[in-house]
Design a protein around this motif. Structure first.
Motif, short mmCIF file in Angstrom:
data_model
loop_
_atom_site.label_atom_id
_atom_site.label_comp_id
_atom_site.label_asym_id
_atom_site.label_seq_id
_atom_site.Cartn_x
_atom_site.Cartn_y
_atom_site.Cartn_z
N ARG A 88 -11.21 -73.95 4.17
CA ARG A 88 -11.02 -75.22 4.45
C ARG A 88 -9.68 -76.02 5.09
NH1 ARG A 88 -14.68 -78.92 0.94
NH2 ARG A 88 -16.82 -77.44 0.01
N MET A 89 -8.88 -75.43 4.70
CA MET A 89 -7.67 -75.07 5.46
C MET A 89 -7.51 -75.26 6.14
SD MET A 89 -6.28 -77.83 3.68
CE MET A 89 -4.97 -78.02 5.92
N LEU A 92 -9.88 -76.98 9.11
CA LEU A 92 -9.25 -78.78 9.08
C LEU A 92 -8.12 -78.51 9.84
CD1 LEU A 92 -8.88 -79.79 5.60
CD2 LEU A 92 -10.14 -80.37 7.68
N ALA A 108 -4.92 -75.71 0.60
CA ALA A 108 -4.29 -77.08 1.25
C ALA A 108 -3.33 -78.08 0.56
CB ALA A 108 -5.18 -77.85 0.25
N THR A 119 -3.59 -81.77 11.10
CA THR A 119 -5.12 -81.38 10.64
C THR A 119 -5.89 -82.37 11.51
OG1 THR A 119 -5.91 -83.59 9.39
CG2 THR A 119 -5.34 -81.62 8.43
N SER A 138 -11.15 -81.08 1.29
CA SER A 138 -9.68 -80.53 1.56
C SER A 138 -9.83 -79.26 0.43
CB SER A 138 -8.43 -80.42 1.29
OG SER A 138 -8.47 -81.09 0.63
N LEU A 158 -4.15 -84.49 1.63
CA LEU A 158 -3.35 -84.42 3.07
C LEU A 158 -3.31 -85.41 3.22
CD1 LEU A 158 -7.77 -83.16 4.19
CD2 LEU A 158 -5.28 -81.34 3.64
#
Length: 499
Positions: A88-89, A92, A108, A119, A138, A158
């Motif tokens: 996910r990071m 992003l 994250a 992001t 995230s 985030l």
């Protein structure tokens, strides 16, 4: 001195024109702002491309299939890291992993320490978008940084991305408890793993957390419709992540005896078992019927039961996504909203004797990516090999926003690379249209694997030793993705399991 009537009339006429011009400019500016496309991004945990729109004839996924018919289905999308937080990071930030910590679920948390690039959500916010996150966007189940077994903190994962970060944990009280939820209000955390890896319960959709997430998303869409401002809405659903829990009605969609077993029941030929793993995440569910191992597969009956649970979970989350898409359409927002559905990685369902992710085979790296734009968009190639790092620059181009820095991906409106790089298990792998070449930085041999997807679509046989010339050619491509995250075969493994 007085003013004559003709002069007064001229003055008033000029002022009237001036005010009309200001009003016109304001309206034009407002319309321009409203003309910016909204973005609805739906993140789905552990979802592999077992969907009707990807050619699966068993799984019931009517809502995602309907969306796919109106948009683009990228058939060969691969994530960079087969574990939730790191994958996910990467999407992003539009960046490949460049250091070992980028491969862990704690990747994250580096956003809190401002060590990571901005992001795409933050960029949308900087450019006038109202940003709302719901659920697991995230890594954290509710967007806040805290351990699985602790109380929720006030530290956003985030911190610069959100106008609002929301989640309804229901009777499970915290996001992480809800993430591992059972219908009676218990969870894997508080039960200390004394739980089964599946459950069918006679409850409605909101009897599990994803139903609550869908309800919350529908309410937010109603609010965003009245805001008069372009928005980004990120919605993170938990299923089909373990445990495979879903209301009974979704289990009832399937006849367990009709569920097919894997086309890869054994480990691939000519590899070292170090390329796989012993299904540790799956085996920590202590009340499972059987334990998984590389020594032998689980029984056919248990494999079908587990796949039944996974498919029921997919159908359950498909129904929740359907509610969100329906709310968007009923508010008329679908006409100016970019819709993205993305799975954060794949999952071995007994394939290669593995139950879980955390390998750099296609089973673990390939995931769904469905994109629908408000107007028919030319330039997309659904057959092209793409990487999840390409999604950031694609969103920026669709929204008319310049990339704030040079990432590792490219906009899919003009992508030419046709390769995808992934990292884990001490290895780097590159997927081309036909081949997967993997280089492991370890002492266990063989440390090079080559699979030909034209003749071996399930990666059942490593042919690297038989094709030294082809390996040498593909290693040139692989080396382009060598970010330095692995440099020596003597470096100990620090990849962390995703729970």
């Amino acid at each position: 001195m007085g003013i004559s009537l003709p002069e007064l009339f001229l003055y008033l006429t000029v002022m009237k024109f001036h005010f009309l011009l200001i009003a016109l400019c304001c309206c034009t500016g407002l319309k321009a702002q409203q003309a910016k496309p909204n973005v609805l991004f739906i993140f789905v945990d552990d979802l592999r491309p077992d969907l009707g729109c990807y050619g699966d004839t068993t799984v019931k996924s009517p809502h995602l299939d309907s969306l796919a018919r109106k948009g683009v289905v990228f058939k060969k999308q691969f994530v960079t890291v087969p574990t939730c937080g790191a994958s996910r990071m990467s999407i992003l930030t539009g960046k490949l992993p460049h250091k070992r910590s980028d491969l862990t679920n704690e990747a994250a948390e580096s956003m809190v320490r401002t060590e990571m690039p901005e992001t795409f959500i933050e960029q949308l916010k900087r450019n006038g978008y109202y940003t709302v996150g719901i659920g697991k966007v995230s890594h954290s189940a509710d967007g806040y940084v805290y351990p699985y077994n602790k109380e929720k903190s006030n530290q956003l994962e985030l911190p610069n991305s959100w106008n609002e970060m929301l989640f309804d944990p229901g009777k499970w009280k915290t996001g992480w408890n809800a993430f591992f939820a059972y219908a009676d209000g218990t969870d894997r955390n508080t039960k200390k793993n004394d739980v089964p890896p599946y459950e069918a319960a006679p409850v409605e959709d909101n009897g599990y957390p994803d139903g609550l997430t869908a309800e919350l998303a529908v309410k937010q869409i109603e609010k965003l419709a009245d805001k008069g401002q372009p928005f980004f809405l990120g919605v993170g659903f938990f299923k089909p992540h373990l445990p495979f829990t879903a209301p009974q009605k979704y289990w009832d969609l399937y006849n367990e005896n009709d569920i097919a077993l894997t086309p890869s029941p054994d480990m691939p030929a000519n590899i070292n078992k170090a390329s796989l793993h012993e299904s540790a995440e799956f085996n920590q569910y202590k009340l499972g019927d059987e334990k998984a191992s590389l020594q032998k597969p689980v029984s056919d009956a248990y494999a079908r039961k587990l796949k039944h649970g996974y498919y029921a979970s997919v159908s359950y989350v498909d129904a929740q996504i359907g509610k969100v898409l329906t709310a968007l359409r009923e508010k008329g927002l679908d006409k100016n909203t970019i819709i993205i559905v993305w799975g954060d990685h794949g999952w071995h369902l007994g394939d290669d004797r593995v139950w879980g992710k955390h390998t750099i085979f296609d089973w673990s790296l390939r995931s769904p990516f469905i994109l629908k734009t408000p107007r028919q968009q030319k330039g997309f190639n659904p057959e092209q090999v793409v990487s999840s790092v390409d999604i950031y620059p694609t969103i920026m181009e669709l929204c008319g926003i310049k990339m704030p820095y040079k990432g590792d991906g490219e906009s899919l409106l003009k992508a030419k690379r046709n390769t995808a790089y992934s990292y884990f298990k001490q290895g780097i792998t590159v997927r081309t249209d036909r081949y997967r070449l993997t280089q492991y930085y370890r002492n266990a041999k063989p440390d090079i694997e080559l699979y030909d997807h034209k003749t071996d679509p399930w990666e059942n046989r490593n042919i690297a030793a038989e094709q030294p010339k082809l390996v040498k050619e593909l290693q040139v491509i692989l080396e382009r993705g060598n970010t330095g995250v692995y440099q020596t075969p003597k470096t100990p493994t620090t990849d962390q399991p995703d729970n």
